[in-house]
Scaffold this active site. Structure first.
Site, PDB file in Angstrom:
ATOM      1  N   GLU A 153      44.460  15.226 -27.227  1.00  0.00           N
ATOM      2  CA  GLU A 153      45.625  14.417 -26.877  1.00  0.00           C
ATOM      3  C   GLU A 153      45.393  12.965 -27.262  1.00  0.00           C
ATOM      4  O   GLU A 153      44.332  12.400 -27.005  1.00  0.00           O
ATOM      5  CB  GLU A 153      45.922  14.508 -25.372  1.00  0.00           C
ATOM      6  N   CYS A 160      48.106  17.539 -16.012  1.00  0.00           N
ATOM      7  CA  CYS A 160      47.144  17.148 -17.055  1.00  0.00           C
ATOM      8  C   CYS A 160      47.404  15.724 -17.535  1.00  0.00           C
ATOM      9  O   CYS A 160      46.482  14.911 -17.615  1.00  0.00           O
ATOM     10  CB  CYS A 160      47.199  18.120 -18.238  1.00  0.00           C
TER      11      CYS A 160
HETATM   12  N1  PCA Z   1      47.206  22.523 -17.306  1.00  0.00           N
HETATM   13  C1  PCA Z   1      48.312  21.821 -16.672  1.00  0.00           C
HETATM   14  C2  PCA Z   1      47.749  21.270 -15.397  1.00  0.00           C
HETATM   15  C3  PCA Z   1      46.441  21.968 -15.180  1.00  0.00           C
HETATM   16  C4  PCA Z   1      46.157  22.652 -16.449  1.00  0.00           C
HETATM   17  O1  PCA Z   1      45.115  23.241 -16.724  1.00  0.00           O
HETATM   18  C5  PCA Z   1      48.971  20.790 -17.576  1.00  0.00           C
HETATM   19  O2  PCA Z   1      48.949  20.959 -18.802  1.00  0.00           O
HETATM   20  O3  PCA Z   1      49.532  19.817 -17.087  1.00  0.00           O
END
Ligand code: PCA
Length: 215
Positions: free
Chosen positions: A80, A143
């Protein structure tokens, strides 16, 4: 020995495992380039995830943080690039919270960029035969919340803490219940995390500036 902190999330959204934690926990205690990995589990809960992260950072005093989370539609390891100051939950978190259109940090900047060498990591992963790329949105669920909170911690209190977030596909055992969803074996994710850690420790913060375009 200095620490590099890896975090994974607990299961959410009806799943019984979260491959982010399954991959991260296998590296707890691993030593790489004079650093030791500390793996920590994060709750999939707005607010509590940041409290848990802050405690983990205080306890381990890491030089770098790579937070990892599951993303059902991703077909590769996704580094990201941007964390946005927005909580906008499509589903409730594990405590039943469903914030809509609220900031992660009131008055905080709109967004932060990752401070890890994400292009170098993606390139190293591809060279090792592991599908990887960059992403320009970590979403607006827990996340992104954790990623933004970690970037904010760096901005206000821990300028030496390099921060990044990696979204990973479902594990194959999850994907069979979501026909058509891409997946990646946890062992391959763990192998990718080792490469990411090695690249972080071998590469200066600004190297992604010089890495050129990643097609
Ligand atoms: N994925 C979620 C929250 C926890 C996870 O493992 C997300 O992409 O926000």
């Amino acid at each position: 020995m200095p620490t590099i902190l890896l975090t994974g999330f607990e299961p959410f959204g009806g799943e019984t495992v979260n491959p982010s934690w399954e991959a991260v926990r296998r590296l707890d205690g691993w030593e790489c380039r004079g650093h030791r990995v500390a793996a920590r589990l994060m709750p999939c809960v707005f607010g509590a995830a940041l409290d848990t992260l802050e405690r983990a950072v205080a306890e381990t005093d890491p030089v770098a943080l790579l937070a990892v989370g599951q993303a059902q539609s991703r077909a590769e390891l996704s580094l990201e690039r941007v964390a946005v100051n927005l909580d906008d939950a499509r589903i409730p978190d594990n405590a039943g919270n469903r914030p809509v259109d609220v900031p992660v940090v009131a008055g905080g900047p709109t967004a932060y960029f990752a401070s890890l060498p994400i292009k170098a990591i993606a390139t190293a992963l591809r060279s090792a035969g592991i599908p990887a790329g960059l992403s320009h949105s970590a979403g607006s669920f827990v996340c992104n919340h954790l990623f933004y909170g970690a970037c904010h911690l760096r901005a206000v209190r821990r300028p030496d803490l390099r921060v990044g977030f990696l979204h990973i596909p479902l594990a194959p055992e999850q994907a069979v219940r979501h026909p058509g969803a891409p997946s990646m074996a946890v062992g391959q994710v763990t192998a990718g995390l080792r490469i990411a850690v090695e690249t972080i420790l071998a590469t200066g913060e600004d190297c992604h500036e010089a890495a050129g375009t990643l097609e």
